[in-house]
Design an enzyme around this catalytic site. Structure first.
Site, PDB file in Angstrom:
ATOM      1  N   THR A 174       4.870  -0.566   3.483  1.00 35.12           N
ATOM      2  CA  THR A 174       4.365   0.721   3.915  1.00 35.12           C
ATOM      3  C   THR A 174       3.684   1.223   2.743  1.00 35.12           C
ATOM      4  O   THR A 174       2.918   2.244   2.782  1.00 35.12           O
ATOM      5  CB  THR A 174       5.699   1.581   4.200  1.00 35.12           C
ATOM      6  OG1 THR A 174       6.627   1.400   3.452  1.00 35.12           O
ATOM      7  CG2 THR A 174       6.143   1.174   5.695  1.00 35.12           C
ATOM      8  N   ASP A 175       4.067   0.751   1.343  1.00 33.60           N
ATOM      9  CA  ASP A 175       3.258   1.172   0.306  1.00 33.60           C
ATOM     10  C   ASP A 175       2.025   0.787   0.174  1.00 33.60           C
ATOM     11  O   ASP A 175       1.196   1.515  -0.378  1.00 33.60           O
ATOM     12  CB  ASP A 175       3.851   0.436  -1.129  1.00 33.60           C
ATOM     13  CG  ASP A 175       5.102   1.245  -1.729  1.00 33.60           C
ATOM     14  OD1 ASP A 175       5.520   2.206  -0.970  1.00 33.60           O
ATOM     15  OD2 ASP A 175       5.754   0.605  -2.491  1.00 33.60           O
ATOM     16  N   CYS A 176       1.409  -0.047   1.189  1.00 31.59           N
ATOM     17  CA  CYS A 176       0.155  -0.643   1.278  1.00 31.59           C
ATOM     18  C   CYS A 176      -0.654   0.437   2.152  1.00 31.59           C
ATOM     19  O   CYS A 176      -1.909   0.289   2.181  1.00 31.59           O
ATOM     20  CB  CYS A 176       0.115  -1.913   2.030  1.00 31.59           C
ATOM     21  SG  CYS A 176       1.002  -3.158   0.795  1.00 31.59           S
TER      22      CYS A 176
END
Lengths: 404, 407
Positions: A174-176
């Site tokens: 999700t950081d991506c």
């Protein structure tokens, strides 16, 4: 090439840290905006102490990971717990177009910098708070890592083999996703302000941002009641469609055969033209019906080939194929090289280093290849040049231990 | 609020980009060939009936758009498109490199009559470079881009996710880039051309790997249900009574995030006497523990999780504050407390089917409410009359265009 960058003129006061937040503002810094990172010396950005390091020695200005997401930014070292920090922060907020942060909900309020307060100082400002699950709701302050958010967000339930446990698709997936949505939110808010004169507050939940990329499985459930599950590398549109071993250690190739023409070409390149009309595989339906057997035979056949040459041969025959590239391969990849995907960064202590550049190319400009700042490198510049403090005023704040 | 006019010529490679514009308030016109966009053939389908109007990926990424049909293979069709392009702010396209230019619709052609035009091309590998003519769909691009290698089990092939991701990342880049170009246009009056590549959108997700090779000569290998922590292999996903949960041992001060679980397990009498309590869970010295010690703790956890449901383990995690999450599937997500408390899912009406379905909502919440899912995805050519009349064609002319097979 022109020396004008598209985002020139935008001023961002950046309280982000770690990965996802700085990733978002790096887009602005790479394309000409002024991004001032506000950094604590006492509790430095964990990415400053994330390996790999220059000469393998940990240091606040030695992390190649930090460079990756912070090039072309400025660093203001400031102790936000010092009451006099506001003498620097408030005038910067007054001038800023955007202020952003990704701390736990409530941290900015504790510094007296909640949106209501900031809006009083600068009504047109755009403020972004980005966190794991949003500013409100029962889990707004839940802690955790990428592992946990991948699981919570559904990603782990669709990555893996159907006879084994699902796995997170890519560390902190999700950081991506969140950073690019944050960029979009800020640029859309700037346009809204241009048209209406209004600023706004943006509450980004990484969990919610990532759901946009899960839209098809979500609809398959809400519309058809079907839960997407683990399915290896298979795809309903193709067969063979998978990742197969090649000669050497941990060498793999991804192959996608969607049409009958591709199937015919594939069998020739792989050295088994007899498969084309083999009743087990002659049509798409046959190949799907016998996909386990097909995958087994393809894996045996590919194992004799060198991955790079098989990729070229299949592509030249019109079949989608690609080497599963590792961290070494991508640095040597001729296409990445030709398109200058990896570009120069570094900092004034470590000298030159590399990072990947932006994932898109503008006709009007190349991405900036500037350094990332050493911690506090621009503190004096920010105070003297941007805020117009006299040397005495600046020294007084230094003596008051504001810049720690 | 956004007054832009966007022409969306993309197939599945770029439709998310146009949809984001539509949700942000732009007028987005999906330009499809008279037979319908090829992406309408991609499943899964509504009620598993593979008709072009039933494609769920098409539904998912085309809400809020208008649809017109137009045959760009004919010069008359291209002439109509030029007229549309002269009034557009953004054109999104995903044809093979050079295809638009070969139809006389390249950026250099179109900007002659619209110097503020921002055009974005989304392709597997970008407009140039040695792979530019290669084929690549999600699996291949996930592989060459560089993020697949680390994902999977050590004894099997690397893997992707079971829903295509590559071009969704590329589409996000397309929106970020074109909004940046539109921002610059306010000052310069000039548009821009943006080249988005699926491979690079994937490459952009790599983070650590190329740096680890360049500066440490290290590659991260696949560990499946385990993950690397330095040189340790730690279990990260576990079976529980009704599914899976995610949790991992962690050392140092962060081991405090595990302590409440240990306390709960001890309360329930788990593990042999003192097994769990012999470690300091306020500052676990993970790097000096033996592989056997780690395996032993993980065995106790594994047995414990099997006795409890996802909900029990997560409810307790939220109450006691230890870092454990359930592995949720799409069904779980629709009833997830956090998402529903923030009204994340939105209802989209399909009045043609007399039904309403839940769709993913805003990726960010704003005080100005700039994100709205306005309507279901359009049918093929649903807005032909509306759009072509606005463009200046009379109903009679539109009828002729239809007869001629142009729209």
């Amino acid at each position: 090439m022109s020396s004008r960058y598209p985002l020139e003129g935008i001023k961002i006061l950046d309280f982000h840290w770690v990965g996802a937040g700085p990733w978002a503002t790096s887009f602005f810094a790479d394309f000409g905006a002024q991004v001032i990172r506000c950094e604590s010396g006492a509790a430095p950005d964990p990415f400053r102490v994330t390996p790999p390091f220059k000469d393998n020695k940990m240091g606040l200005n030695a992390s190649y990971m930090f460079n990756m997401l912070n090039s072309n930014k400025k660093s203001l070292q400031i102790n936000m717990k010092n009451p006099r920090a506001m003498e620097v922060i408030l005038p910067l907020l007054k001038e800023a177009d955007v202020v952003c942060e990704n701390m736990r909900p409530g941290a900015m309020e504790r510094w007296g910098l909640g949106y209501e307060k900031i809006k009083e100082i600068n009504p047109g400002i755009i403020m972004v708070s980005s966190c794991m699950q949003g500013q409100t709701g029962p889990r707004n302050t839940m802690s955790g890592f990428g592992l946990h958010l991948s699981a919570l967000g559904g990603w782990t339930s669709i990555t893996g083999w159907n006879d084994r446990l699902g796995i997170p698709p890519h560390q902190a997936y999700t950081d991506c996703i969140a950073p690019v949505y944050e960029v979009i939110a800020i640029l859309a808010a700037l346009e809204h302000r241009r048209l209406t004169g209004e600023g706004m507050y943006i509450d980004q939940s990484q969990l919610e941002s990532s759901m946009g990329l899960l839209a098809v499985p979500a609809l398959d459930y809400t519309v058809n009641g079907h839960i997407t599950e683990l399915n290896g590398n298979r795809d309903p549109k193709g067969a063979p469609h998978g990742v197969y071993p090649c000669a050497g250690e941990e060498r793999w190739i991804a192959i996608e055969v969607f049409t009958e023409e591709e199937w015919a070409a594939f069998t020739k390149v792989i050295g088994h033209p007899e498969w084309e009309k083999d009743p087990r595989f002659a049509t798409f339906i046959d190949r799907k019906r016998n996909e386990d057997e097909l995958d087994q035979l393809v894996a045996e056949a590919t194992a004799a080939f060198q991955a790079e040459s098989l990729m070229a041969d299949l592509q030249n025959a019109g079949v989608g194929a690609g080497v599963v590239e590792n961290g070494h391969d991508v640095l040597e990849d001729p296409h990445y090289k030709a398109r200058k995907f990896f570009i120069k960064t570094g900092n004034n202590e470590m000298g030159d280093a590399i990072r990947f550049g932006p994932a898109l190319k503008f006709r009007s400009c190349e991405p900036k290849e500037g350094y990332s700042p050493c911690i506090g490198e621009d503190t004096e510049y920010v105070c003297r040049e941007l805020l117009g403090m006299t040397e005495e005023q600046y020294k007084e704040l230094c003596d008051a231990e504001v810049f720690q | 609020m956004m007054n832009y006019k966007v022409l969306d010529l993309t197939d599945e490679k770029g439709q998310l980009a146009g949809q984001i514009y539509a949700n942000l308030g732009a007028e987005v016109i999906k330009v499809e060939p008279p037979s319908g966009d090829p992406s309408r053939r991609i499943g899964p389908f509504y009620e598993n009936d593979p008709k072009p109007e039933n494609s769920l990926p098409f539904w998912a990424f085309n809400t809020g758009k208008k649809s017109v049909t137009l045959d760009l293979t004919k010069e008359e069709g291209r002439e109509i498109f030029r007229k549309m392009a002269s009034e557009a702010d953004v054109i999104l396209e995903s044809f093979a490199p050079g295809c638009m230019a070969s139809m006389g619709l390249g950026y250099d052609d179109l900007k002659k009559q619209n110097k503020g035009l921002v055009m974005v091309s989304i392709t597997p590998y970008g407009q140039n470079g040695p792979y530019a003519g290669y084929k690549g769909d999600d699996l291949v691009l996930w592989a060459v881009g560089g993020v697949m290698y680390q994902c999977g089990y050590p004894d099997r092939a690397p893997m992707r996710l079971n829903t295509p991701q590559t071009f969704l990342h590329a589409s996000l880049q397309a929106v970020a880039g074109s909004l940046a170009a539109l921002y610059a246009r306010n000052t310069t009056g000039e548009g821009d051309y943006i080249d988005c590549s699926g491979m690079e959108a994937v490459g952009h997700l790599m983070m650590y790997e190329p740096l680890a090779w360049k500066y440490q000569h290290r590659l991260t290998t696949r560990l499946g249900a385990q993950s690397w922590r330095g040189t340790l292999k730690l279990r990260q996903v576990w079976k529980c009574a009704d599914g899976m949960v995610a949790m991992r041992l962690i050392g140092g001060r962060q081991s405090r995030t595990l302590k409440p679980l240990i306390d709960w397990m001890v309360e329930l009498g788990e593990g042999d006497e003192g097994d769990l309590l012999k470690y300091d869970w306020t500052n676990l010295d993970l790097y000096h523990m033996t592989e056997e010690e780690i395996a032993h703790i993980e065995e106790i956890w594994a047995a414990f999780f099997l006795k409890h449901t996802k909900k029990e383990l997560f409810d307790e995690a939220l109450k006691r504050h230890y870092d454990l999450t359930p592995v949720q599937n799409t069904k779980d997500l629709l009833s997830d407390d956090q998402l529903t408390s923030r009204d994340f899912w939105v209802q989209v009406e399909h009045e043609d089917l007399e039904k309403t379905f839940e769709y993913p909502g805003a990726p960010f919440k704003t005080t100005a409410n700039i994100w709205n899912v306005r309507s279901r995805a359009p049918h093929i050519g649903e807005h032909n009359e509306l759009v072509y009349e606005e463009l200046g064609y009379t109903p009679e002319e539109i009828a002729l265009l239809k007869e001629g097979g142009l729209i």
